[in-house]
Design a protein around this motif. Structure first.
Motif, PDB file in Angstrom:
ATOM      1  N   ILE A  41       0.844  -1.200   0.000  1.00 54.18           N
ATOM      2  CA  ILE A  41       0.000   0.000   0.000  1.00 54.18           C
ATOM      3  C   ILE A  41       0.876   1.246   0.000  1.00 54.18           C
ATOM      4  CG2 ILE A  41      -1.554   1.348   1.508  1.00 54.18           C
ATOM      5  CD1 ILE A  41      -3.026  -1.332   2.035  1.00 54.18           C
ATOM      6  N   LEU A  42       1.967   1.204   0.765  1.00 56.48           N
ATOM      7  CA  LEU A  42       2.888   2.351   0.811  1.00 56.48           C
ATOM      8  C   LEU A  42       3.507   2.602  -0.574  1.00 56.48           C
ATOM      9  CD1 LEU A  42       4.764   1.934   4.230  1.00 56.48           C
ATOM     10  CD2 LEU A  42       3.256   3.822   3.549  1.00 56.48           C
ATOM     11  N   ARG A  43       3.870   1.452  -1.238  1.00 56.62           N
ATOM     12  CA  ARG A  43       4.486   1.581  -2.575  1.00 56.62           C
ATOM     13  C   ARG A  43       3.498   2.213  -3.563  1.00 56.62           C
ATOM     14  NH1 ARG A  43       5.552  -2.666  -6.702  1.00 56.62           N
ATOM     15  NH2 ARG A  43       6.971  -1.614  -8.143  1.00 56.62           N
ATOM     16  N   MET A  44       2.251   1.750  -3.490  1.00 60.56           N
ATOM     17  CA  MET A  44       1.224   2.296  -4.377  1.00 60.56           C
ATOM     18  C   MET A  44       1.056   3.789  -4.141  1.00 60.56           C
ATOM     19  SD  MET A  44      -1.628  -0.700  -4.276  1.00 60.56           S
ATOM     20  CE  MET A  44      -2.946   0.203  -5.000  1.00 60.56           C
ATOM     21  N   GLU A  45       1.053   4.143  -2.824  1.00 57.37           N
ATOM     22  CA  GLU A  45       0.889   5.565  -2.496  1.00 57.37           C
ATOM     23  C   GLU A  45       2.054   6.392  -3.046  1.00 57.37           C
ATOM     24  OE1 GLU A  45      -0.321   8.015   1.494  1.00 57.37           O
ATOM     25  OE2 GLU A  45       1.539   6.849   1.528  1.00 57.37           O
ATOM     26  N   ALA A  46       3.305   5.801  -2.917  1.00 55.60           N
ATOM     27  CA  ALA A  46       4.491   6.536  -3.411  1.00 55.60           C
ATOM     28  C   ALA A  46       4.406   6.745  -4.932  1.00 55.60           C
ATOM     29  CB  ALA A  46       5.764   5.767  -3.054  1.00 55.60           C
ATOM     30  N   THR A  47       3.982   5.672  -5.620  1.00 58.90           N
ATOM     31  CA  THR A  47       3.879   5.771  -7.084  1.00 58.90           C
ATOM     32  C   THR A  47       2.848   6.820  -7.485  1.00 58.90           C
ATOM     33  OG1 THR A  47       4.488   3.446  -7.262  1.00 58.90           O
ATOM     34  CG2 THR A  47       3.467   4.441  -9.207  1.00 58.90           C
ATOM     35  N   ILE A  48       1.692   6.754  -6.775  1.00 59.32           N
ATOM     36  CA  ILE A  48       0.633   7.722  -7.110  1.00 59.32           C
ATOM     37  C   ILE A  48       1.120   9.144  -6.850  1.00 59.32           C
ATOM     38  CG2 ILE A  48      -1.633   8.545  -6.334  1.00 59.32           C
ATOM     39  CD1 ILE A  48      -2.434   5.555  -6.204  1.00 59.32           C
ATOM     40  N   ASN A  49       1.788   9.306  -5.693  1.00 65.26           N
ATOM     41  CA  ASN A  49       2.298  10.646  -5.374  1.00 65.26           C
ATOM     42  C   ASN A  49       3.295  11.128  -6.433  1.00 65.26           C
ATOM     43  OD1 ASN A  49       0.781  11.042  -3.112  1.00 65.26           O
ATOM     44  ND2 ASN A  49       2.312  10.155  -1.720  1.00 65.26           N
ATOM     45  N   ARG A  50       4.164  10.178  -6.849  1.00 62.74           N
ATOM     46  CA  ARG A  50       5.165  10.536  -7.860  1.00 62.74           C
ATOM     47  C   ARG A  50       4.500  10.973  -9.177  1.00 62.74           C
ATOM     48  NH1 ARG A  50       9.695   6.676 -10.264  1.00 62.74           N
ATOM     49  NH2 ARG A  50      11.249   8.251 -10.718  1.00 62.74           N
ATOM     50  N   PHE A  51       3.475  10.166  -9.529  1.00 66.57           N
ATOM     51  CA  PHE A  51       2.761  10.485 -10.758  1.00 66.57           C
ATOM     52  C   PHE A  51       2.078  11.841 -10.673  1.00 66.57           C
ATOM     53  CE2 PHE A  51      -1.283  10.513 -13.045  1.00 66.57           C
ATOM     54  CZ  PHE A  51      -0.774  10.548 -14.329  1.00 66.57           C
ATOM     55  N   LEU A  52       1.409  12.049  -9.516  1.00 68.61           N
ATOM     56  CA  LEU A  52       0.693  13.321  -9.361  1.00 68.61           C
ATOM     57  C   LEU A  52       1.681  14.489  -9.339  1.00 68.61           C
ATOM     58  CD1 LEU A  52      -2.099  12.335  -6.812  1.00 68.61           C
ATOM     59  CD2 LEU A  52      -2.371  12.983  -9.206  1.00 68.61           C
ATOM     60  N   ASP A  53       2.852  14.219  -8.785  1.00 65.94           N
ATOM     61  CA  ASP A  53       3.910  15.237  -8.760  1.00 65.94           C
ATOM     62  C   ASP A  53       4.333  15.597 -10.183  1.00 65.94           C
ATOM     63  OD1 ASP A  53       4.947  16.648  -6.727  1.00 65.94           O
ATOM     64  OD2 ASP A  53       6.900  15.599  -6.754  1.00 65.94           O
ATOM     65  N   PHE A  54       4.413  14.531 -11.048  1.00 65.37           N
ATOM     66  CA  PHE A  54       4.828  14.750 -12.449  1.00 65.37           C
ATOM     67  C   PHE A  54       3.733  15.480 -13.220  1.00 65.37           C
ATOM     68  CE2 PHE A  54       4.284  13.023 -16.766  1.00 65.37           C
ATOM     69  CZ  PHE A  54       5.390  13.610 -17.369  1.00 65.37           C
TER      70      PHE A  54
END
Ligand code: ADP
Length: 624
Positions: A436-449
């Protein structure tokens, strides 16, 4: 070219001028010389003939005069008057012996009883003209006659014989042979064709070198007759004689007779030397014509031919044919100088032409390149639009997922706090939490991009930035037994950047490198200063290269490398290089990639030293 311009070529003009200035005088001199020579010869020959005629006529005249004097002397002799017929006959024989010209001499009394020899005649003495004339008291001389028997010409001469009382009592007559005197008269030394002849007033030959013509041939119908007996103003020095041959002649009447002495010479013989001179002059003129035309031809080769070649060369030049323009410039005269100047001009034109052609080729190439770039930009713009739409959709989805995901994470944290798990459940729980943490990090990264936060510009030391990235990547490198090295060119200028974003971009490149090299590889981060040629002028940049010793990139993937979500990895997001590209462009710089398939890849970020950052990527610099 018109017929007129063909006729008035320099060669023809030269020939015409040469003819006028060289040949015309020669011709004039030749004609004048011939004419003068002919006139001179005519005068000389005519004078000579005239002189001969006068001499011969005078000689004949004197001789006839002597004969007349002889006969008169005998007729008037007092001795003869006192002589008996026998004595007279003896006296006459003596005279005949002494003067051989007298073939016969006779004294005839008026009663007709002849004393002495008498010329044979069928007529009686009284019927003879010599008797009648002399009996009438007149001195008589006949025309020349031919004695067929003796083969000699003669004439009769008679005079009245006077008695003591002064009365005519008879006639003294003589037959005079003309053979000897005419032989002298007819013999002339005027070349081989010079001749002299005697004609009477009817035009009958009285004496001629050909005896057959004497008293048998008449020249009354010939031009020479008119010339001999015509008016003196009608007489000409040259005329056509009785044979139909042109002659130079002169005639003189023999005094006391009706005879005319004619002396002539064939014109052809007289003019032999003049004709030779004419032939000689004609030869000189012919040779001069050949010489003049030869020299005019040579001159035209030397002058006209080079001008023609120059004109041909100019035509080729005008048609842009520079290859055939080359002219032999070894000549050192004025034409040679003209050639040299022309050659120089042709070469300059050729150089200019070649420079123009090169420039055109260059411009064409530039246009093609611009065209290709434009197409690429258009494709990139279209792709950017698609990606933007996709990004918006993805961002919406990510946003929708993040809220329940956060609830799920909080729910799991509260469960962990309140519940006791067996050791097996504890392990599963931790796996679920970490995913779940990994998914959150990926989503955050994507939203950041997709929607980057506002950059914070700070001046940094590039070396520090690199060292920080190395610290983060160091543990993983160690784990892969991969060497992490740096190569820095000191001193590097400080640059104004968003430290967090640029650090993340550098880390993305290093992580990609680590993933590419696998175990036992090598990653080298180097930094240097480079000047970029921009439309606005040269721009100093700091260049940061990340090189790896991995397998390199498949050429097929290169066009899509910087597209968001493009990945060849099973667990990749395809956002690493997109973030690198967006970040560097936001800083006003460039990203470059050098792919050595099978030997590794080098990614370069060029960041301007002077703040060249832009707020949004305009998508125009597609130098990926
Ligand atoms: P991701 O790493 O999540 O796949 P990236 O945008 O960072 O996404 O990379 C996109 C793709 O580019 C990678 O999947 C990989 O195929 C290729 N790539 C990037 N860097 C390297 C590298 N250093 N060596 C080989 N391939 C690379």
């Amino acid at each position: 070219m018109s017929a007129g311009s063909t006729v008035f070529t320099i060669r023809n003009k030269l020939m015409l001028l040469s003819f006028l200035f060289a040949l015309a005088p020669v011709c004039a001199v030749g004609i004048l010389s011939t004419r003068t020579a002919e006139e001179l010869i005519l005068t000389m020959v005519a004078n000579q003939i005239d002189q001969v005629t006068a001499d011969k006529a005078a000689l004949l005249e004197r001789w006839i005069g002597e004969r007349k004097a002889d006969i008169e002397l005998m007729a008037h002799s007092s001795i003869m008057q006192s002589m008996s017929p026998d004595e007279i006959e003896s006296y006459l024989r003596q005279v005949k012996r002494a003067y051989r010209v007298y073939r016969e001499i006779r004294v005839v009394p008026l009663d007709g009883a002849a004393i002495g020899g008498f010329p044979g005649s069928s007529a009686t003495v009284e019927e003879e003209r010599w008797f009648q004339e002399a009996a009438a008291g007149r001195l008589y001389m006949s025309d020349i006659r031919l004695d067929a028997g003796e083969g000699e010409s003669f004439f009769m001469i008679s005079a009245p014989r006077l008695a003591r009382n002064g009365q005519i009592d008879g006639v003294v007559c003589a037959r005079v042979g003309t053979g000897t005197i005419l032989e002298v008269i007819l013999r002339v030394s005027l070349g081989s064709t010079g001749e002299s002849y005697l004609v009477d007033r009817e035009g009958t030959f009285l004496a001629h070198k050909e005896p057959g013509r004497i008293l048998t041939e008449n020249i009354a119908q010939s031009e020479s007759f008119r010339n001999i007996f015509g008016e003196s103003r009608e007489r000409r020095t040259t005329y056509v004689d009785y044979r139909g041959i042109e002659v130079i002649g002169a005639s003189r009447r023999v005094g006391g007779t009706d005879w005319v002495l004619v002396v002539e010479q064939d014109r052809e013989e007289a003019f032999h030397s003049a004709d030779a001179l004419e032939r000689y002059i004609l030869l000189v003129i012919s040779l001069s014509i050949v010489g003049v035309f030869l020299s005019a031809w040579l001159l035209s080769r030397v002058v006209a031919e080079p001008i023609r070649r120059l004109s041909d060369a100019a035509t080729h030049l005008a048609q842009g044919d520079f290859e055939t323009v080359v002219i032999d410039t070894r000549r050192r005269d004025e034409i040679g100088r003209l050639y040299t100047v022309f050659d120089h001009m042709a070469r300059q034109l050729m150089d200019r032409q070649q420079r123009l052609e090169k420039r055109v080729i260059l411009r064409e190439a530039e246009l093609k390149e611009t065209d290709v770039k434009l197409k690429r930009s258009q494709e990139a713009a279209a792709r950017s639009q698609q990606l933007a739409a996709l990004g918006q959709l993805a961002a919406g989805v990510a946003h929708e997922i993040r809220t329940p995901l956060t609830s799920l994470k909080m729910f799991l944290e509260s469960i962990e706090r309140e519940l006791e798990f067996s050791s097996e459940c504890e392990e599963d729980f931790q796996v679920a939490a970490s995913q779940i943490l990994r998914m959150e990090a990926t989503i955050n990264r994507f939203l950041d991009f997709a929607k980057p936060r506002e950059p914070v510009w700070v001046e940094i030391d590039v070396e520090e930035l690199i060292q920080d990235a190395l610290l983060i990547a160091g543990p993983r490198a160690k784990q892969q037994e991969t060497l992490l090295g740096t190569r820095l060119t000191a001193p590097l200028p400080r640059i104004s950047v968003d430290r967090k974003q640029l650090g993340e971009a550098l880390l993305n490149l290093m992580v990609n490198g680590l993933e590419a090299v696998g175990d036992h590889g090598r990653i080298t981060v180097s930094a240097s200063v480079e000047t970029l040629e921009r439309a606005t002028g040269p721009q100093d940049c700091v260049r940061i290269d990340v090189s790896d010793t991995g397998p390199g990139i498949d050429p097929e993937h290169i066009p899509r490398l910087f597209d968001p979500f493009f990945t060849t990895k099973a667990t990749g997001t395809g956002l690493g290089l997109s973030i690198v590209y967006t970040t560097v462009r936001r800083h006003g710089g460039e990203v470059r990639m050098k792919n050595d398939e099978g030997e590794g890849v080098t990614f370069s970020m060029l960041i301007p030293v002077q703040s060249g950052h832009v707020m949004e990527d305009d998508g125009k610099n597609s130098d990926r």
